[in-house]
Design an enzyme around this catalytic site. Structure first.
Site, short mmCIF file in Angstrom:
data_model
loop_
_atom_site.label_atom_id
_atom_site.label_comp_id
_atom_site.label_asym_id
_atom_site.label_seq_id
_atom_site.Cartn_x
_atom_site.Cartn_y
_atom_site.Cartn_z
N GLY A 78 -2.24 13.16 -9.68
CA GLY A 78 -3.51 12.45 -9.06
C GLY A 78 -3.66 13.10 -8.01
CD GLU A 125 -5.01 9.39 -6.56
OE1 GLU A 125 -4.29 10.34 -6.90
OE2 GLU A 125 -6.12 9.06 -7.31
N GLY A 136 0.95 -1.29 -0.03
CA GLY A 136 0.00 -0.02 0.02
C GLY A 136 1.10 1.20 -0.27
N1 CAA Z 1 8.17 11.12 -9.56
C1 CAA Z 1 9.08 10.58 -10.23
N2 CAA Z 1 9.93 9.48 -9.69
C2 CAA Z 1 9.73 9.37 -8.29
C3 CAA Z 1 8.56 9.89 -7.69
C4 CAA Z 1 7.87 10.83 -8.18
N3 CAA Z 1 7.16 11.59 -7.66
N4 CAA Z 1 8.56 9.39 -6.35
C5 CAA Z 1 9.62 8.50 -6.24
N5 CAA Z 1 10.17 8.28 -7.46
C6 CAA Z 1 11.15 7.43 -7.97
C7 CAA Z 1 12.67 7.80 -7.13
O1 CAA Z 1 13.45 8.70 -7.64
C8 CAA Z 1 13.08 6.20 -7.00
O2 CAA Z 1 13.77 6.12 -8.50
P1 CAA Z 1 15.24 5.66 -8.70
O3 CAA Z 1 15.62 4.63 -7.46
O4 CAA Z 1 15.56 5.06 -9.90
O5 CAA Z 1 16.20 6.89 -8.23
C9 CAA Z 1 11.81 5.31 -7.03
O6 CAA Z 1 10.89 6.10 -7.59
C10 CAA Z 1 11.68 4.72 -5.87
O7 CAA Z 1 11.54 5.94 -5.04
P2 CAA Z 1 12.30 5.82 -3.51
O8 CAA Z 1 13.43 5.49 -3.37
O9 CAA Z 1 11.68 7.21 -2.73
O10 CAA Z 1 11.11 4.75 -3.00
P3 CAA Z 1 10.52 4.59 -1.19
O11 CAA Z 1 9.99 2.91 -1.32
O12 CAA Z 1 11.57 4.90 -0.08
O13 CAA Z 1 9.29 5.60 -1.19
C11 CAA Z 1 7.14 6.04 -1.77
C12 CAA Z 1 8.28 5.56 -2.11
C13 CAA Z 1 7.09 7.59 -2.30
C14 CAA Z 1 6.95 5.87 -0.25
C15 CAA Z 1 5.97 5.40 -2.73
O14 CAA Z 1 6.04 4.10 -2.45
C16 CAA Z 1 4.63 5.88 -2.42
O15 CAA Z 1 4.21 7.04 -3.11
N6 CAA Z 1 3.73 5.16 -1.78
C17 CAA Z 1 2.22 5.75 -1.48
C18 CAA Z 1 1.45 4.65 -2.61
C19 CAA Z 1 0.30 5.52 -3.16
O16 CAA Z 1 0.26 6.70 -3.06
N7 CAA Z 1 -0.65 4.54 -3.51
C20 CAA Z 1 -1.84 5.08 -4.00
C21 CAA Z 1 -2.54 3.98 -4.84
S1 CAA Z 1 -3.40 4.67 -6.17
C22 CAA Z 1 -4.98 5.20 -5.33
O17 CAA Z 1 -5.32 5.19 -4.06
C23 CAA Z 1 -5.78 5.58 -6.56
C24 CAA Z 1 -7.35 5.56 -5.65
O18 CAA Z 1 -8.00 4.53 -5.43
C25 CAA Z 1 -8.00 6.72 -5.79
#
Ligand code: CAA
Length: 388
Positions: A242, A363, A131
């Site tokens: 989003g 999100e 999640g």
């Molecule tokens: N734009 C571009 N690239 C991004 C980014 C962004 N906003 N955020 C992260 N990245 C990239 C990073 O640069 C990294 O890439 P590299 O390793 O190649 O450099 C890669 O993604 C992984 O990022 P992190 O190292 O920061 O990874 P993490 O595991 O430490 O953290 C997180 C990632 C930000 C926590 C992510 O997992 C996250 O956003 N989690 C929440 C998930 C979410 O929002 N789910 C929503 C589901 S959809 C929904 O809800 C729809 C609905 O029903 C309404």
């Protein structure tokens, strides 16, 4: 920051408000209680152009800016967040992602139908064990030459049972971690796509949320979005936009709560005067209005940064964070202003209170938004320019 809406933006806002009052308000209580998907209303939203607002007209969209989309989301969410989440996912997670990163063939085949609302889309990232920790994708897409073999389970999927197209994130190279994830366009009419039961939720009850199982689904290679391994970046970049849509939804819930509370406070009398004349109530309304205006500035700013081609990931996270927290608080206060009447369905505020909660969760939870904001802050980069 001072914002003055353009004539087109003002017209979109008024059209959304008028549609909401005419088509969504009647029946919203029944649809919420009985978890009835607003099928007819979603069809009308497609006809009115609310389902592909930002898409280029050559693909059937409205060619509008993010600001117009935000204004429409805000108005619709004042009344019906079940309808607005259907709209938000289709606009900013599905259409935007396809338009920005899809091939011309993918746009012709899928985007043209999604932007008009002929088909509805879903964004399939979340899994039972992934999640907030979205990099831990367990769904697999094994490269079989000219197709991927897709297996796994996605959950909390908005539009899960009503969508024709799913954008599915799946792991193709487990040894590469998140860099091995692919984003695939899946047609739900294909063999092996299994839709689980509809979730019985606290709020946004009329929206259609399901668990989805993919059992040996053959996805043609041409349905991959972007290069091999681009899927996680695709998901993150798409979610950055989003989150502005969900921030606008939260803003709408907060503003709708204030509208109802203000109206009630003028009609309801206690101790011989309308209750807004009691400082206890008047100050609550003042706090709500002030906090909503703070949230509105953040949401409109994020939209305008996106429209100007500037960095919007962090401003979008800030907007979602502040708007979601404001929505929850404002809706609780609106129930309090209504007293006992606020606790029953007829007065709408209890539904807004239940709907507000999800904006702190989907999100990216409020905690995930703080993580995004703090990580960038600690990098020492200026991600938050002001617009004057
Ligand atoms: N734009 C571009 N690239 C991004 C980014 C962004 N906003 N955020 C992260 N990245 C990239 C990073 O640069 C990294 O890439 P590299 O390793 O190649 O450099 C890669 O993604 C992984 O990022 P992190 O190292 O920061 O990874 P993490 O595991 O430490 O953290 C997180 C990632 C930000 C926590 C992510 O997992 C996250 O956003 N989690 C929440 C998930 C979410 O929002 N789910 C929503 C589901 S959809 C929904 O809800 C729809 C609905 O029903 C309404």
């Amino acid at each position: 920051m001072i914002y003055k809406l353009t004539e087109e933006q003002q017209a979109v806002k008024e059209a959304a408000r008028e549609f909401t009052q005419r088509e969504l308000l009647p029946g919203v209580i029944d649809r919420d209680r009985d978890m009835i998907y607003p099928k007819e209303q979603v069809k009308m939203m497609g006809e009115l152009g609310f389902l592909g607002m930002m898409v280029d007209p050559q693909y059937g969209g409205g060619g509008m800016d993010t600001m117009s989309y935000v204004l429409a989301m805000e108005e619709i969410s004042k009344v019906d967040s079940s309808a607005s989440v259907i709209m938000s996912v289709n606009n900013s997670l599905v259409c935007w992602g396809l338009e920005e990163f899809g091939t011309e063939d993918q746009k012709q085949k899928y985007l043209t139908k999604l932007a008009t609302g002929e088909w509805i889309g879903a964004f399939c990232l979340s899994e039972p064990g992934a999640g907030s920790d979205a990099t831990s994708q367990q769904t697999t897409a094994v490269d079989m030459g000219d197709y991927y073999l897709l297996n796994g389970t996605k959950n909390w999927i908005t539009n899960g049972g009503t969508s024709r197209i799913h954008l599915v994130m799946a792991q193709s190279h487990p040894d590469r971690g998140h860099r091995g994830v692919n984003a695939l366009i899946v047609d739900t009419s294909w063999e092996g796509v299994e839709i689980g039961a509809k979730e019985d939720k606290l709020g946004i009850r009329a929206s259609d949320t399901h668990t989805i199982m993919y059992n040996d689904v053959k996805v043609p290679k041409e349905n991959r979005i972007g290069d091999d391994g681009f899927g996680f970046k695709f998901a993150m970049k798409t979610l950055s936009g989003g989150r502005i849509g969900i921030a606008a939804q939260a803003l709408g819930i907060a503003a709708g709560s204030l509208e109802l509370a203000t109206q009630y406070a003028q009609e309801r009398e206690t101790f011989g005067v309308p209750i807004y004349k009691h400082q206890a109530v008047g100050f609550k309304l003042a706090d709500m209005e002030t906090e909503i205006e703070v949230a509105r500035l953040q949401v409109y700013r994020a939209a305008q940064l996106k429209d100007r081609g500037m960095e919007y990931t962090v401003p979008g996270s800030m907007a979602k964070l502040v708007a979601a927290e404001t929505a929850m608080k404002a809706a609780v206060e609106a129930v309090q202003v209504h007293g006992g009447y606020g606790y029953v369905k007829e007065y709408h505020v209890e539904r807004l209170m239940r709907d507000a909660k999800i904006t702190q969760i989907y999100e990216g939870t409020s905690e995930i938004q703080k993580l995004v904001i703090s990580r960038n802050l600690l990098k020492g980069e200026l991600y938050s320019p002001m617009i004057f």
